[in-house]
Design a protein around this motif. Structure first.
Motif, PDB file in Angstrom:
ATOM      1  N   SER A  32       0.823  -1.209   0.000  1.00  0.00           N
ATOM      2  CA  SER A  32       0.000   0.000   0.000  1.00  0.00           C
ATOM      3  C   SER A  32       0.855   1.256   0.000  1.00  0.00           C
ATOM      4  O   SER A  32       1.944   1.285   0.590  1.00  0.00           O
ATOM      5  N   LEU A  77      -2.447  -1.171  -3.132  1.00  0.00           N
ATOM      6  CA  LEU A  77      -3.656  -0.773  -2.420  1.00  0.00           C
ATOM      7  C   LEU A  77      -3.900   0.736  -2.428  1.00  0.00           C
ATOM      8  O   LEU A  77      -4.360   1.310  -1.454  1.00  0.00           O
ATOM      9  N   ILE A 110      -5.434  -0.568  -7.073  1.00  0.00           N
ATOM     10  CA  ILE A 110      -6.613  -0.031  -6.387  1.00  0.00           C
ATOM     11  C   ILE A 110      -6.538   1.493  -6.423  1.00  0.00           C
ATOM     12  O   ILE A 110      -5.474   2.091  -6.220  1.00  0.00           O
ATOM     13  N   GLU A 128     -12.015  -1.382  -5.756  1.00  0.00           N
ATOM     14  CA  GLU A 128     -11.742  -2.315  -4.663  1.00  0.00           C
ATOM     15  C   GLU A 128     -11.636  -3.710  -5.256  1.00  0.00           C
ATOM     16  O   GLU A 128     -11.988  -3.948  -6.418  1.00  0.00           O
ATOM     17  N   TYR A 129     -11.169  -4.647  -4.435  1.00  0.00           N
ATOM     18  CA  TYR A 129     -10.943  -6.008  -4.908  1.00  0.00           C
ATOM     19  C   TYR A 129     -11.296  -6.955  -3.778  1.00  0.00           C
ATOM     20  O   TYR A 129     -11.049  -6.655  -2.602  1.00  0.00           O
ATOM     21  N   HIS A 130     -11.884  -8.107  -4.121  1.00  0.00           N
ATOM     22  CA  HIS A 130     -12.317  -9.070  -3.110  1.00  0.00           C
ATOM     23  C   HIS A 130     -11.676 -10.420  -3.378  1.00  0.00           C
ATOM     24  O   HIS A 130     -11.681 -10.903  -4.511  1.00  0.00           O
ATOM     25  N   ALA A 135     -12.126  -7.724   1.708  1.00  0.00           N
ATOM     26  CA  ALA A 135     -12.272  -6.594   0.794  1.00  0.00           C
ATOM     27  C   ALA A 135     -11.010  -5.746   0.874  1.00  0.00           C
ATOM     28  O   ALA A 135     -10.603  -5.336   1.965  1.00  0.00           O
ATOM     29  N   PHE A 136     -10.408  -5.489  -0.273  1.00  0.00           N
ATOM     30  CA  PHE A 136      -9.202  -4.660  -0.357  1.00  0.00           C
ATOM     31  C   PHE A 136      -9.596  -3.317  -0.953  1.00  0.00           C
ATOM     32  O   PHE A 136     -10.078  -3.245  -2.086  1.00  0.00           O
ATOM     33  N   ARG A 137      -9.399  -2.241  -0.201  1.00  0.00           N
ATOM     34  CA  ARG A 137      -9.691  -0.896  -0.694  1.00  0.00           C
ATOM     35  C   ARG A 137      -8.687   0.075  -0.078  1.00  0.00           C
ATOM     36  O   ARG A 137      -7.985  -0.259   0.885  1.00  0.00           O
ATOM     37  N   HIS A 138      -8.639   1.290  -0.613  1.00  0.00           N
ATOM     38  CA  HIS A 138      -7.609   2.224  -0.154  1.00  0.00           C
ATOM     39  C   HIS A 138      -7.921   2.808   1.217  1.00  0.00           C
ATOM     40  O   HIS A 138      -7.062   2.833   2.102  1.00  0.00           O
ATOM     41  N   GLU A 146     -11.901  -6.145   6.244  1.00  0.00           N
ATOM     42  CA  GLU A 146     -11.403  -5.149   5.308  1.00  0.00           C
ATOM     43  C   GLU A 146      -9.901  -4.957   5.459  1.00  0.00           C
ATOM     44  O   GLU A 146      -9.381  -4.878   6.578  1.00  0.00           O
ATOM     45  N   SER A 148      -6.986  -2.264   4.184  1.00  0.00           N
ATOM     46  CA  SER A 148      -6.872  -0.933   3.580  1.00  0.00           C
ATOM     47  C   SER A 148      -5.509  -0.329   3.896  1.00  0.00           C
ATOM     48  O   SER A 148      -4.663  -0.949   4.537  1.00  0.00           O
TER      49      SER A 148
END
Length: 227
Positions: A32, A77, A110, A128-130, A135-138, A146, A148
């Motif tokens: 990230s 990320l 992301i 985002e990506y699962h 769940a992968f999000r910024h 989650e 992040s």
């Protein structure tokens, strides 16, 4: 690899000393906040010249993690570039280096708050990506399970502050991976409010070290005399 193994929402994880996260069962490497091109962006906007080595240092570290984990998928990320001009102005040698790391694997970019637009380089661009129920999000949301980034968390141990993973039962926030990134103390209210009472920090460095985080008491509101 001197990593720290743990289970997050029933998914086996390995926190790498570099700040990368590896999911062995899915052969996924997640990093990230690379903030590639930060020195270039600072020079463009302020005229302040920083040594322009952060892209090389960050990609060298990423290349080493890819070699060590041999992932099928790499998830970046968010805030992979410090701004969109930094992404567009990447030189040919760096582009080829990055393309070599992408070859033969899925590469997920992301969206971040620094790089929200499409990137004219290889890989898939997503909000985002699962995978594996995660769940992968910024930026963190109230949703459980989650992973992040965004906040660049740090934690102080034995008088030294280091970039750190932060996790509790439902949320995992990764440290910034980039060479020229600052950080936010994990007891800062903006970060601490995202977690429950049982917060773990995994510090990066030569070895990933896990330690519980004690919530720092907030000062009591001033109740002085009324006039």
């Amino acid at each position: 690899m001197n990593g720290y193994r743990f289970t997050f929402c029933d998914v086996a994880c390995l926190a790498l000393p570099s700040g990368g996260l590896y999911l062995p069962a899915y052969r996924v490497l997640c990093v990230s906040d690379l903030h590639l091109g930060k020195s270039d962006r600072i020079a463009r906007r302020s005229g302040i010249m920083l040594p322009p080595y952060e892209v090389h240092q960050t990609l060298q570290k990423l290349e080493a993690d890819i070699a060590a984990t041999t992932p099928d998928t790499v998830i970046c990320l968010g805030d992979s570039f410090d701004d969109m001009q930094a992404a567009d102005s990447m030189d040919e040698q760096t582009s080829l280096w990055l393309a070599g790391m992408q070859a033969g694997r899925d590469w997920i970019w992301i969206e971040g708050n620094h790089d929200p637009g499409p990137l004219a380089i290889g890989g898939t661009h997503r909000a985002e990506y699962h995978i594996g129920g995660l769940a992968f999000r910024h930026i963190a949301t109230p949703a459980p399970a989650e992973v992040s980034g965004h906040y660049h968390p740090k934690h102080r141990l034995a008088g030294r502050s280091r970039p750190a993973f932060l996790l509790d039962a439902t949320r995992l926030i990764l440290p910034a991976y980039g060479a020229y990134t600052g950080g936010l103390d994990c007891n800062n209210p903006a970060l601490r409010c995202l977690f429950g009472d049982r917060l773990i920090a995994v510090l990066t460095g030569n070895k990933a070290i896990a330690t519980p985080v004690t919530k720092t008491p907030q000062p009591a509101p001033f109740r002085g005399r009324s006039y």
